[in-house]
Design a protein around this motif. Structure first.
Motif, short mmCIF file in Angstrom:
data_model
loop_
_atom_site.label_atom_id
_atom_site.label_comp_id
_atom_site.label_asym_id
_atom_site.label_seq_id
_atom_site.Cartn_x
_atom_site.Cartn_y
_atom_site.Cartn_z
N THR A 136 21.33 -7.93 2.65
CA THR A 136 21.28 -8.73 1.45
C THR A 136 20.07 -8.49 0.78
N ASN A 137 18.93 -8.29 1.65
CA ASN A 137 17.72 -7.70 1.10
C ASN A 137 17.42 -6.17 0.60
N PHE A 138 18.27 -5.51 1.28
CA PHE A 138 18.06 -4.05 1.08
C PHE A 138 19.35 -3.39 0.77
N ASP A 139 20.50 -4.16 0.22
CA ASP A 139 21.65 -3.42 -0.41
C ASP A 139 22.17 -2.63 0.84
N GLN A 280 12.40 10.09 10.52
CA GLN A 280 12.09 8.93 10.90
C GLN A 280 11.11 8.34 9.96
N THR A 281 11.02 7.11 9.61
CA THR A 281 10.04 6.51 8.70
C THR A 281 9.92 5.03 9.13
N GLY A 282 8.82 4.35 8.47
CA GLY A 282 8.74 2.94 8.38
C GLY A 282 8.93 2.40 7.13
N PHE A 283 9.56 0.96 6.95
CA PHE A 283 10.03 0.53 5.98
C PHE A 283 9.29 -1.23 5.89
N PRO A 284 8.64 -1.51 4.61
CA PRO A 284 8.67 -0.96 3.27
C PRO A 284 8.01 0.32 3.34
N PHE A 285 8.16 1.42 2.28
CA PHE A 285 7.24 2.35 2.24
C PHE A 285 5.94 2.07 1.47
N GLU A 286 6.08 1.35 0.37
CA GLU A 286 4.96 0.71 -0.25
C GLU A 286 4.83 -0.60 0.11
N LYS A 287 3.75 -1.08 0.74
CA LYS A 287 3.46 -2.30 1.20
C LYS A 287 2.01 -2.72 1.01
N ASP A 288 1.93 -4.28 1.29
CA ASP A 288 0.60 -4.86 1.15
C ASP A 288 0.67 -5.78 2.11
N ASN A 302 6.90 -3.91 -5.07
CA ASN A 302 8.14 -3.75 -5.71
C ASN A 302 9.36 -3.28 -4.77
N LEU A 303 10.00 -4.32 -4.31
CA LEU A 303 10.96 -4.40 -3.28
C LEU A 303 12.09 -3.48 -3.94
N GLN A 304 12.59 -3.64 -5.08
CA GLN A 304 13.79 -2.69 -5.59
C GLN A 304 13.40 -1.19 -5.51
N ASP A 305 12.06 -0.89 -5.74
CA ASP A 305 11.74 0.57 -5.87
C ASP A 305 11.74 1.00 -4.46
N ASN A 306 11.44 0.03 -3.25
CA ASN A 306 11.40 0.46 -1.91
C ASN A 306 12.69 0.58 -1.43
N VAL A 307 13.75 -0.20 -1.99
CA VAL A 307 15.09 -0.08 -1.69
C VAL A 307 15.67 1.07 -2.21
N SER A 308 15.52 1.62 -3.43
CA SER A 308 15.84 2.64 -3.85
C SER A 308 15.48 4.00 -3.19
N LYS A 309 14.31 3.83 -2.64
CA LYS A 309 13.88 5.10 -1.74
C LYS A 309 14.16 5.16 -0.18
N TYR A 320 19.22 5.59 -6.92
CA TYR A 320 20.09 4.45 -6.61
C TYR A 320 19.54 3.08 -7.34
N VAL A 321 20.06 2.45 -7.99
CA VAL A 321 19.90 1.16 -8.73
C VAL A 321 20.29 0.14 -7.83
N PRO A 322 19.27 -0.80 -7.66
CA PRO A 322 19.54 -1.80 -6.72
C PRO A 322 20.25 -2.96 -7.38
N SER A 323 21.04 -3.69 -6.54
CA SER A 323 21.99 -4.91 -7.10
C SER A 323 20.69 -5.89 -7.80
N ASN A 324 21.83 -6.62 -8.49
CA ASN A 324 21.00 -8.08 -9.20
C ASN A 324 20.31 -8.81 -8.09
N THR A 325 20.90 -9.00 -6.85
CA THR A 325 20.31 -9.81 -5.85
C THR A 325 19.06 -9.15 -5.32
N VAL A 326 18.93 -7.90 -5.03
CA VAL A 326 17.75 -7.17 -4.84
C VAL A 326 16.89 -7.40 -5.91
#
Length: 339
Positions: A136-139, A280-288, A302-309, A320-326
């Motif tokens: 639900t958080n990452f589509d 291999q990678t870590g997620f989220p890509f952009e984080k604080d 920006n969660l929706q940009d992270n989900v697209s990546k 990829y365009v994230p869902s309204n929920t994301v």
């Protein structure tokens, strides 16, 4: 007449060889089934796995969530935090595998529970809530999981004769500190490493390496180390003989819980030599990473940009365009992050 007898004899030999081959296959299948029976099969909460309605199922890929727990009493269900969360995405055609570690402190919306660290989802609701949180958080549309007790890593690496790691100078003292801690926990007397550099390490040392989180990069670097250890183990297994692989299975399988049926596991096992971990990678890509209400979290920037990546990384899906929920979750997280 002699020619006919020769043909008949040839046919009998061929039939005999075929029967021997079938018998051998049956023995292997029987043995594998016995091994599969050692795994803790659990699909009782599959019906509760959620995903966002507007998200379409991605075809051509098989996604499996790997949860790593540190459970000394081998409790693989609820009431244990999933300190390791990895999405393994398998390209069904090429057999390429990509691994994405989700940082355990990532601030997410746990369905029915509210916002919290993502590793709390497994603790509160087991695999179904953990999968629902990822979906639900990452589509995503993950329905399959494997939970592993990472205490088994020690013995598995030792069975494989160790793995080669490149130990950095700033990692050495922390690695040796964790070796001492593991010795206390396991009642062992494994020595630490004398120097940094590329070297073969044993199971205790490899597990200690995967637990380091106090160098630059903190938990982000720790998840990278975990993926390195997993990749090294995977590649070592692929080059091992059957006897060694059987020993690894005997050690590892009793400390695994999954909703994959034995037939599905056998299908995955038969292709194991074809799989390659290609990225291999870590997620989220952009984080604080900072504290909020005196608790440390990893906030996606920006969660929706992270989900697209993430979709681009897992499925090569560009734009990829994230869902309204994301998008809704993304706005909320940005507001909290700014506080």
């Amino acid at each position: 007449m002699a020619k006919e007898k020769k043909k008949k004899k040839g046919r009998l030999i061929a039939i005999l060889l075929l029967e021997v081959f079938i018998l051998a296959v049956l023995v292997v299948v029987f043995k594998m089934n016995n091994m599969m029976n050692k795994i803790q099969y659990n699909d009782e909460d599959d019906e509760y796995i959620q995903q966002n309605e507007e998200v379409e199922v991605v075809t051509g890929y098989r996604n499996i969530a790997i949860f790593g727990v540190d459970s000394r009493d081998n409790a693989l269900d609820k009431d244990t935090h999933s300190d390791t969360i990895i999405i393994a995405s398998i390209d069904n055609q090429t057999k390429d595998v990509k691994l994405a570690s989700v940082y355990r402190d990532t601030y997410v919306n746990i369905p029915g529970e509210g916002y919290n660290k993502i590793n709390a989802a497994y603790f509160k609701g087991g695999y179904s809530l953990a999968l629902s949180t990822l979906n639900t958080n990452f589509d995503l549309d993950i329905k399959e999981y494997v939970t592993v007790n990472f205490q088994a890593v020690v013995n598995v690496v030792d069975m494989l004769g160790g793995i080669e790691l490149d130990i950095q100078e700033n990692e050495l003292k922390y690695l040796n500190g964790y070796v001492r801690e593991l010795n206390r926990i396991n009642g062992t007397n494994v020595s630490g490493l004398k120097s940094a550099g590329t070297q073969v390490v044993n199971g205790t040392q490899a597990t200690a390496y995967a637990r380091i989180r106090y160098t630059k990069g903190g938990d982000f670097k720790r998840t990278e180390r975990q993926r390195i250890v997993i990749t090294k183990i995977f590649n070592k297994i692929k080059s091992s003989d059957l006897s060694t692989i059987n020993g690894v299975i005997d050690e590892l399988f009793p400390q695994i819980q999954t909703n994959l049926k034995s037939t599905e596991l056998l299908m995955l096992a038969k292709d194991v030599m074809s799989y390659d971990i290609v990225d291999q990678t870590g997620f989220p890509f952009e984080k604080d990473a900072h504290t909020y209400k005196k608790v440390s979290y990893v906030f996606p920037i920006n969660l929706q940009d992270n989900v697209s990546k993430l979709h681009e990384f897992l499925y090569n899906e560009v734009g990829y365009v994230p869902s309204n929920t994301v998008q809704e979750y993304s706005s909320y997280v940005e507001g909290i992050r700014a506080q």
